[in-house]
Design a protein around this motif. Structure first.
Motif, PDB file in Angstrom:
ATOM      1  N   LYS A  31     -63.259  76.712 -25.961  1.00  0.00           N
ATOM      2  CA  LYS A  31     -63.387  78.162 -26.163  1.00  0.00           C
ATOM      3  C   LYS A  31     -62.028  78.832 -26.373  1.00  0.00           C
ATOM      4  CE  LYS A  31     -67.878  78.774 -25.697  1.00  0.00           C
ATOM      5  NZ  LYS A  31     -68.468  79.364 -24.499  1.00  0.00           N
ATOM      6  N   ALA A  32     -60.995  78.336 -25.688  1.00  0.00           N
ATOM      7  CA  ALA A  32     -59.659  78.928 -25.819  1.00  0.00           C
ATOM      8  C   ALA A  32     -59.129  78.779 -27.245  1.00  0.00           C
ATOM      9  CB  ALA A  32     -58.705  78.286 -24.823  1.00  0.00           C
ATOM     10  N   ALA A  33     -59.273  77.575 -27.806  1.00  0.00           N
ATOM     11  CA  ALA A  33     -58.791  77.330 -29.170  1.00  0.00           C
ATOM     12  C   ALA A  33     -59.606  78.121 -30.183  1.00  0.00           C
ATOM     13  CB  ALA A  33     -58.844  75.841 -29.480  1.00  0.00           C
ATOM     14  N   GLU A  34     -60.915  78.203 -29.977  1.00  0.00           N
ATOM     15  CA  GLU A  34     -61.767  78.962 -30.890  1.00  0.00           C
ATOM     16  C   GLU A  34     -61.436  80.450 -30.851  1.00  0.00           C
ATOM     17  OE1 GLU A  34     -65.752  78.076 -29.800  1.00  0.00           O
ATOM     18  OE2 GLU A  34     -65.810  76.146 -30.851  1.00  0.00           O
ATOM     19  N   GLY A  35     -61.205  80.982 -29.644  1.00  0.00           N
ATOM     20  CA  GLY A  35     -60.864  82.394 -29.523  1.00  0.00           C
ATOM     21  C   GLY A  35     -59.517  82.728 -30.142  1.00  0.00           C
ATOM     22  N   HIS A  36     -58.549  81.810 -29.987  1.00  0.00           N
ATOM     23  CA  HIS A  36     -57.220  82.017 -30.572  1.00  0.00           C
ATOM     24  C   HIS A  36     -57.299  82.036 -32.101  1.00  0.00           C
ATOM     25  CE1 HIS A  36     -52.849  81.926 -30.731  1.00  0.00           C
ATOM     26  NE2 HIS A  36     -52.916  80.923 -31.586  1.00  0.00           N
ATOM     27  N   ALA A  37     -58.088  81.113 -32.671  1.00  0.00           N
ATOM     28  CA  ALA A  37     -58.219  81.038 -34.126  1.00  0.00           C
ATOM     29  C   ALA A  37     -59.057  82.192 -34.676  1.00  0.00           C
ATOM     30  CB  ALA A  37     -58.835  79.703 -34.523  1.00  0.00           C
ATOM     31  N   LYS A  38     -59.995  82.680 -33.883  1.00  0.00           N
ATOM     32  CA  LYS A  38     -60.879  83.758 -34.340  1.00  0.00           C
ATOM     33  C   LYS A  38     -60.103  85.029 -34.631  1.00  0.00           C
ATOM     34  CE  LYS A  38     -65.306  85.920 -33.191  1.00  0.00           C
ATOM     35  NZ  LYS A  38     -66.372  86.050 -32.166  1.00  0.00           N
ATOM     36  N   LYS A  39     -59.001  85.254 -33.878  1.00  0.00           N
ATOM     37  CA  LYS A  39     -58.168  86.435 -34.122  1.00  0.00           C
ATOM     38  C   LYS A  39     -57.560  86.410 -35.527  1.00  0.00           C
ATOM     39  CE  LYS A  39     -56.823  86.964 -29.281  1.00  0.00           C
ATOM     40  NZ  LYS A  39     -55.685  86.911 -28.317  1.00  0.00           N
ATOM     41  N   ALA A  40     -57.321  85.192 -36.051  1.00  0.00           N
ATOM     42  CA  ALA A  40     -56.755  85.041 -37.393  1.00  0.00           C
ATOM     43  C   ALA A  40     -57.841  84.889 -38.447  1.00  0.00           C
ATOM     44  CB  ALA A  40     -55.815  83.842 -37.440  1.00  0.00           C
ATOM     45  N   GLY A  41     -59.102  84.958 -38.028  1.00  0.00           N
ATOM     46  CA  GLY A  41     -60.200  84.832 -38.977  1.00  0.00           C
ATOM     47  C   GLY A  41     -60.364  83.437 -39.532  1.00  0.00           C
ATOM     48  N   THR A  42     -60.070  82.429 -38.720  1.00  0.00           N
ATOM     49  CA  THR A  42     -60.188  81.048 -39.176  1.00  0.00           C
ATOM     50  C   THR A  42     -60.819  80.217 -38.068  1.00  0.00           C
ATOM     51  OG1 THR A  42     -58.949  79.165 -40.065  1.00  0.00           O
ATOM     52  CG2 THR A  42     -57.860  80.481 -38.382  1.00  0.00           C
ATOM     53  N   VAL A  43     -60.888  78.901 -38.278  1.00  0.00           N
ATOM     54  CA  VAL A  43     -61.420  77.996 -37.258  1.00  0.00           C
ATOM     55  C   VAL A  43     -60.255  77.317 -36.543  1.00  0.00           C
ATOM     56  CG1 VAL A  43     -63.565  77.617 -38.516  1.00  0.00           C
ATOM     57  CG2 VAL A  43     -61.615  76.109 -38.932  1.00  0.00           C
ATOM     58  N   ALA A  44     -60.545  76.688 -35.405  1.00  0.00           N
ATOM     59  CA  ALA A  44     -59.508  76.022 -34.624  1.00  0.00           C
ATOM     60  C   ALA A  44     -58.869  74.904 -35.446  1.00  0.00           C
ATOM     61  CB  ALA A  44     -60.099  75.467 -33.339  1.00  0.00           C
ATOM     62  N   LYS A  45     -57.566  74.721 -35.263  1.00  0.00           N
ATOM     63  CA  LYS A  45     -56.799  73.745 -36.034  1.00  0.00           C
ATOM     64  C   LYS A  45     -56.371  72.572 -35.157  1.00  0.00           C
ATOM     65  CE  LYS A  45     -56.963  76.380 -39.664  1.00  0.00           C
ATOM     66  NZ  LYS A  45     -57.761  75.988 -40.842  1.00  0.00           N
ATOM     67  N   ARG A  46     -56.258  71.412 -35.797  1.00  0.00           N
ATOM     68  CA  ARG A  46     -55.846  70.199 -35.079  1.00  0.00           C
ATOM     69  C   ARG A  46     -54.346  70.198 -34.785  1.00  0.00           C
ATOM     70  NH1 ARG A  46     -59.253  65.756 -35.197  1.00  0.00           N
ATOM     71  NH2 ARG A  46     -57.467  64.356 -35.234  1.00  0.00           N
ATOM     72  N   LYS A  47     -53.553  70.774 -35.676  1.00  0.00           N
ATOM     73  CA  LYS A  47     -52.093  70.769 -35.504  1.00  0.00           C
ATOM     74  C   LYS A  47     -51.575  72.191 -35.620  1.00  0.00           C
ATOM     75  CE  LYS A  47     -48.110  68.480 -35.225  1.00  0.00           C
ATOM     76  NZ  LYS A  47     -47.748  67.676 -34.028  1.00  0.00           N
ATOM     77  N   VAL A  48     -50.834  72.642 -34.604  1.00  0.00           N
ATOM     78  CA  VAL A  48     -50.284  73.998 -34.580  1.00  0.00           C
ATOM     79  C   VAL A  48     -48.787  73.901 -34.288  1.00  0.00           C
ATOM     80  CG1 VAL A  48     -50.357  76.252 -33.466  1.00  0.00           C
ATOM     81  CG2 VAL A  48     -52.469  74.960 -33.786  1.00  0.00           C
ATOM     82  N   VAL A  49     -47.965  74.524 -35.145  1.00  0.00           N
ATOM     83  CA  VAL A  49     -46.508  74.457 -35.019  1.00  0.00           C
ATOM     84  C   VAL A  49     -45.923  75.827 -35.339  1.00  0.00           C
ATOM     85  CG1 VAL A  49     -44.388  73.331 -35.833  1.00  0.00           C
ATOM     86  CG2 VAL A  49     -46.502  72.025 -35.706  1.00  0.00           C
ATOM     87  N   GLU A  50     -44.829  76.177 -34.653  1.00  0.00           N
ATOM     88  CA  GLU A  50     -44.133  77.433 -34.940  1.00  0.00           C
ATOM     89  C   GLU A  50     -42.945  77.184 -35.865  1.00  0.00           C
ATOM     90  OE1 GLU A  50     -42.909  79.709 -31.611  1.00  0.00           O
ATOM     91  OE2 GLU A  50     -44.949  80.225 -31.005  1.00  0.00           O
ATOM     92  N   PHE A  51     -42.751  78.101 -36.807  1.00  0.00           N
ATOM     93  CA  PHE A  51     -41.628  78.043 -37.745  1.00  0.00           C
ATOM     94  C   PHE A  51     -40.895  79.379 -37.726  1.00  0.00           C
ATOM     95  CE2 PHE A  51     -44.598  74.904 -39.347  1.00  0.00           C
ATOM     96  CZ  PHE A  51     -43.789  73.847 -39.718  1.00  0.00           C
ATOM     97  N   GLN A  52     -39.593  79.333 -37.957  1.00  0.00           N
ATOM     98  CA  GLN A  52     -38.783  80.534 -38.070  1.00  0.00           C
ATOM     99  C   GLN A  52     -38.101  80.556 -39.426  1.00  0.00           C
ATOM    100  OE1 GLN A  52     -36.167  80.194 -34.673  1.00  0.00           O
ATOM    101  NE2 GLN A  52     -37.504  81.432 -33.383  1.00  0.00           N
TER     102      GLN A  52
END
Length: 203
Positions: free
Chosen positions: A60-81
Protein backbone atom coordinates in the motif's frame (compact mmCIF):
# COMPACT_ATOMS: atom_id res chain seq x y z
CA UNK A 1 24.40 14.58 -12.34
CA UNK A 2 21.21 14.12 -14.32
CA UNK A 3 20.42 10.78 -15.85
CA UNK A 4 18.05 7.86 -16.26
CA UNK A 5 17.44 4.34 -14.98
CA UNK A 6 17.90 1.58 -17.53
CA UNK A 7 18.00 -2.16 -18.02
CA UNK A 8 20.95 -3.94 -19.62
CA UNK A 9 19.75 -5.88 -22.66
CA UNK A 10 23.07 -7.39 -23.76
CA UNK A 11 26.15 -6.84 -25.89
CA UNK A 12 26.67 -6.63 -29.64
CA UNK A 13 28.99 -4.85 -32.06
CA UNK A 14 28.51 -2.25 -34.77
CA UNK A 15 30.72 -0.83 -37.53
CA UNK A 16 31.69 2.84 -37.58
CA UNK A 17 32.14 5.00 -40.69
CA UNK A 18 35.74 3.75 -41.07
CA UNK A 19 34.67 0.10 -41.05
CA UNK A 20 36.03 -0.57 -37.56
CA UNK A 21 34.12 -3.10 -35.48
CA UNK A 22 33.19 -1.57 -32.10
CA UNK A 23 31.94 -3.68 -29.18
CA UNK A 24 28.95 -2.06 -27.50
CA UNK A 25 26.22 -2.59 -24.92
CA UNK A 26 22.49 -2.14 -25.59
CA UNK A 27 20.49 -0.59 -22.74
CA UNK A 28 16.76 -0.01 -22.44
CA UNK A 29 16.85 3.51 -20.97
CA UNK A 30 13.52 4.75 -19.66
CA UNK A 31 10.97 6.03 -20.00
CA UNK A 32 11.26 7.07 -16.36
CA UNK A 33 8.43 8.76 -14.44
CA UNK A 34 9.05 11.57 -11.95
CA UNK A 35 7.64 10.05 -8.75
CA UNK A 36 8.77 12.82 -6.40
CA UNK A 37 10.25 16.32 -6.62
CA UNK A 38 12.72 17.27 -3.87
CA UNK A 39 12.92 21.00 -3.11
CA UNK A 40 15.24 23.12 -0.97
CA UNK A 41 12.36 24.50 1.08
CA UNK A 42 11.01 21.10 2.13
CA UNK A 43 13.92 18.66 1.81
CA UNK A 44 16.98 20.91 2.00
CA UNK A 45 18.20 19.96 -1.48
CA UNK A 46 16.91 19.79 -5.03
CA UNK A 47 16.53 16.50 -6.88
CA UNK A 48 14.14 14.39 -8.92
CA UNK A 49 13.08 10.90 -7.88
CA UNK A 50 12.61 8.74 -10.96
CA UNK A 51 10.83 5.38 -11.18
CA UNK A 52 11.37 2.71 -13.82
CA UNK A 53 9.75 -0.64 -14.69
CA UNK A 54 6.23 -1.29 -13.39
CA UNK A 55 5.69 -3.59 -10.43
CA UNK A 56 3.15 -6.38 -10.80
CA UNK A 57 2.37 -6.43 -7.08
CA UNK A 58 3.18 -3.72 -4.53
CA UNK A 59 2.34 -2.84 -0.95
CA UNK A 60 0.00 0.00 0.00
CA UNK A 61 2.87 2.40 0.75
CA UNK A 62 4.42 2.01 -2.71
CA UNK A 63 1.02 2.26 -4.41
CA UNK A 64 0.12 5.41 -2.50
CA UNK A 65 3.49 7.03 -3.29
CA UNK A 66 3.10 6.29 -7.02
CA UNK A 67 -0.55 7.38 -7.05
CA UNK A 68 0.50 10.95 -6.23
CA UNK A 69 2.41 10.98 -9.54
CA UNK A 70 -0.49 9.40 -11.41
CA UNK A 71 1.38 6.19 -12.16
CA UNK A 72 1.80 2.65 -10.81
CA UNK A 73 4.43 1.44 -8.34
CA UNK A 74 7.91 1.03 -9.83
CA UNK A 75 10.48 -1.72 -9.33
CA UNK A 76 13.47 0.66 -9.36
CA UNK A 77 13.47 4.15 -7.83
CA UNK A 78 16.53 6.45 -7.89
CA UNK A 79 17.14 10.14 -7.19
CA UNK A 80 19.03 12.34 -9.66
CA UNK A 81 20.29 15.91 -9.39
CA UNK A 82 21.36 18.46 -11.97
CA UNK A 83 18.41 18.47 -14.39
CA UNK A 84 18.31 21.72 -16.35
CA UNK A 85 14.64 21.31 -17.30
CA UNK A 86 11.88 21.93 -14.76
CA UNK A 87 10.08 18.60 -14.59
CA UNK A 88 6.86 18.21 -12.61
CA UNK A 89 5.40 15.29 -10.70
CA UNK A 90 4.23 12.62 -13.14
CA UNK A 91 6.33 13.81 -16.10
CA UNK A 92 8.01 11.16 -18.24
CA UNK A 93 11.71 11.39 -19.22
CA UNK A 94 12.76 9.36 -22.25
CA UNK A 95 16.05 8.23 -23.78
CA UNK A 96 16.09 11.46 -25.82
CA UNK A 97 17.53 13.08 -22.70
CA UNK A 98 20.85 11.86 -24.12
CA UNK A 99 22.48 12.78 -27.44
CA UNK A 100 24.68 10.71 -29.72
CA UNK A 101 28.40 11.31 -29.27
CA UNK A 102 28.29 12.46 -25.63
CA UNK A 103 29.93 10.59 -22.77
CA UNK A 104 28.03 9.00 -19.86
CA UNK A 105 28.86 7.21 -16.61
CA UNK A 106 27.07 3.93 -15.95
CA UNK A 107 26.89 2.11 -12.62
CA UNK A 108 25.39 -1.25 -11.71
CA UNK A 109 25.86 -4.39 -9.62
CA UNK A 110 28.54 -6.66 -11.06
CA UNK A 111 27.93 -10.34 -11.72
CA UNK A 112 28.10 -12.51 -8.61
CA UNK A 113 30.70 -15.29 -8.91
CA UNK A 114 30.19 -17.02 -5.56
CA UNK A 115 32.93 -18.17 -3.19
CA UNK A 116 36.28 -18.12 -5.02
CA UNK A 117 39.89 -18.84 -4.12
CA UNK A 118 42.77 -16.37 -4.12
CA UNK A 119 43.95 -17.26 -7.64
CA UNK A 120 40.68 -16.26 -9.29
CA UNK A 121 39.66 -13.56 -6.81
CA UNK A 122 42.98 -11.69 -6.44
CA UNK A 123 45.16 -13.03 -9.24
CA UNK A 124 47.60 -14.95 -7.02
CA UNK A 125 50.09 -17.20 -8.84
CA UNK A 126 49.79 -20.00 -6.30
CA UNK A 127 52.77 -21.97 -5.07
CA UNK A 128 53.81 -22.46 -8.68
CA UNK A 129 56.28 -25.26 -9.29
CA UNK A 130 55.88 -28.61 -7.54
CA UNK A 131 59.30 -28.30 -5.87
CA UNK A 132 60.31 -28.15 -2.19
CA UNK A 133 58.02 -31.01 -1.38
CA UNK A 134 54.85 -29.28 -2.58
CA UNK A 135 51.87 -31.51 -3.22
CA UNK A 136 48.39 -30.41 -4.36
CA UNK A 137 49.06 -26.78 -3.39
CA UNK A 138 49.27 -25.06 -6.79
CA UNK A 139 46.37 -22.72 -5.97
CA UNK A 140 47.02 -22.24 -2.25
CA UNK A 141 47.37 -18.72 -0.77
CA UNK A 142 50.57 -19.49 1.15
CA UNK A 143 51.64 -17.72 4.32
CA UNK A 144 49.46 -14.91 5.69
CA UNK A 145 52.27 -13.52 7.84
CA UNK A 146 50.81 -14.03 11.33
CA UNK A 147 53.10 -15.40 14.07
CA UNK A 148 53.26 -15.08 17.86
CA UNK A 149 53.49 -11.38 17.06
CA UNK A 150 51.11 -9.83 15.98
CA UNK A 151 49.16 -13.05 16.75
CA UNK A 152 46.31 -11.99 14.47
CA UNK A 153 45.46 -11.56 10.79
CA UNK A 154 45.50 -7.96 9.58
CA UNK A 155 42.26 -6.49 8.28
CA UNK A 156 42.08 -6.38 4.49
CA UNK A 157 44.25 -9.47 4.01
CA UNK A 158 43.55 -10.85 0.54
CA UNK A 159 42.03 -14.26 1.05
CA UNK A 160 39.38 -16.51 -0.45
CA UNK A 161 35.79 -15.30 -0.22
CA UNK A 162 32.74 -14.14 -2.11
CA UNK A 163 33.55 -12.52 -5.43
CA UNK A 164 31.41 -10.12 -7.44
CA UNK A 165 28.09 -8.60 -6.53
CA UNK A 166 29.68 -5.19 -5.92
CA UNK A 167 28.54 -1.77 -7.10
CA UNK A 168 30.74 -0.84 -10.07
CA UNK A 169 30.84 2.44 -11.99
CA UNK A 170 32.29 2.72 -15.50
CA UNK A 171 33.03 6.28 -16.57
CA UNK A 172 33.23 8.03 -19.93
CA UNK A 173 31.36 5.59 -22.16
CA UNK A 174 30.50 7.16 -25.51
CA UNK A 175 26.90 7.05 -26.72
CA UNK A 176 27.05 5.50 -30.19
CA UNK A 177 23.38 5.35 -31.09
CA UNK A 178 19.92 6.22 -29.78
CA UNK A 179 16.72 4.46 -30.89
CA UNK A 180 13.89 6.62 -29.46
CA UNK A 181 10.99 4.48 -30.72
CA UNK A 182 12.32 1.48 -28.75
CA UNK A 183 13.90 3.44 -25.84
CA UNK A 184 17.30 1.93 -26.64
CA UNK A 185 20.69 3.42 -25.84
CA UNK A 186 23.83 1.93 -27.41
CA UNK A 187 27.10 2.74 -25.63
CA UNK A 188 30.67 1.78 -26.47
CA UNK A 189 32.27 -0.91 -24.32
CA UNK A 190 30.95 -3.06 -21.50
CA UNK A 191 28.65 -2.27 -18.59
CA UNK A 192 28.59 -3.99 -15.17
CA UNK A 193 25.83 -6.49 -14.42
CA UNK A 194 24.11 -9.47 -15.97
CA UNK A 195 21.43 -9.31 -18.67
CA UNK A 196 18.19 -7.63 -17.56
CA UNK A 197 19.93 -6.05 -14.55
CA UNK A 198 19.22 -2.40 -13.67
CA UNK A 199 21.84 0.24 -14.41
CA UNK A 200 22.04 3.95 -13.62
CA UNK A 201 23.10 6.20 -16.51
CA UNK A 202 24.46 9.66 -15.65
CA UNK A 203 25.59 12.45 -17.94
Amino acid sequence: MSGLIGKKIGMTSIFDENGKNIPCTVIEAGPCVVTQVRTSEVDGYEALQLGFDDKKTANKAAEGHAKKAGTVAKRKVVEFQGFEENYKLGDSITVEHFTEGEFVDISGISKGKGFQGVVKRHGFAGVGQATHGQHNRLRAPGSIGAASYPARVFKGMRMAGRMGGDKVKVENLRVLKIVPEKNLLVVKGCVPGHKNSYVIIQK
